[in-house]
Design an enzyme around this catalytic site. Sequence first.
Site, PDB file in Angstrom:
ATOM      1  CG  ASP A  92      35.591  76.424  59.717  1.00 19.00           C
ATOM      2  OD1 ASP A  92      35.213  76.854  60.821  1.00 19.00           O
ATOM      3  OD2 ASP A  92      36.439  77.015  59.005  1.00 19.00           O
ATOM      4  CG  ASP A 144      39.896  77.647  57.224  1.00 12.22           C
ATOM      5  OD1 ASP A 144      39.020  77.408  58.094  1.00 12.22           O
ATOM      6  OD2 ASP A 144      40.564  78.693  57.221  1.00 12.22           O
TER       7      ASP A 144
END
Length: 276
Positions: free
Chosen positions: A8, A214
């Site tokens: 990410d 996250d």
Amino acid sequence: MKRIIFSDVDGTLLNSEHRITPKTLEALKKLKKENIPFVIVSARGPSGIYPFFQEYGLSCPIIAYSGALILDEERKVLFHRGMDKKKVKAILDFMEERRLDLTWCLYSFDQWIVKEKDDPRVLREERIVKAEAIQGTADSIKEEEIHKILCICGPGKIDRIEQELKQEFPDCSIVRSSEILLEIMAGGISKADAVRTLCARWNTPVENAIAFGDHYNDADMLQTVGMGFLMGNAPDPLKEKIKLHTLDNDHDGICHGLMEHGILRRDSEKSVSEKI
């Protein structure tokens, strides 16, 4: 064993100042040197990814719009699937009728259209992704498909907005990527499916893949791969769901995870790829 690393961007690859730390950048260079593929997996579009590629001298495949668009290292489209304009207009009309506290953004390939160009929330997003939006409507989109609607929500309002949209549009993929950002894509679109697509294309078992994320829109990806690392800055409820953790994005979480689990060398140590 062939490995693939998926990561990410916001809150993971980039720190809280939206930059790549020196240690993390060095880890990416080591992956390149050791021929371990690294893939960006982001809710951002290409226009929000390639500027920092240029800044840091990076080049790799990208999974954009949380899986709705995949491009190879040469920026050739490998996969795309979005919503038609009729569907998007129905969603935007619902937002207006319900007077939801948000501003919306539309994304199609490399095009970014916003409701109000001078909205402070849009201006903040432009500063973060280092790209410029264009004010318009769904009809301003050149192509027939729209890959993502981004809702930038008012503080403390995302829970209600997410609930209402999921109830009204159960056929869409709706996930939050921060405490103010809600992503709407075509049904079935996810980071996990995009990871499976690339692993199959490269003849690599998804169990051999490693991923870093996250937030809630990363959860399915982290649970799909063989080794899914949750960053230390992730929400606490997600930490109970995802058991493998690393340091936060301000303390080189990606580098730490790769080193601690032997994917990359520590000084004189050999990496996993060299041992095999």
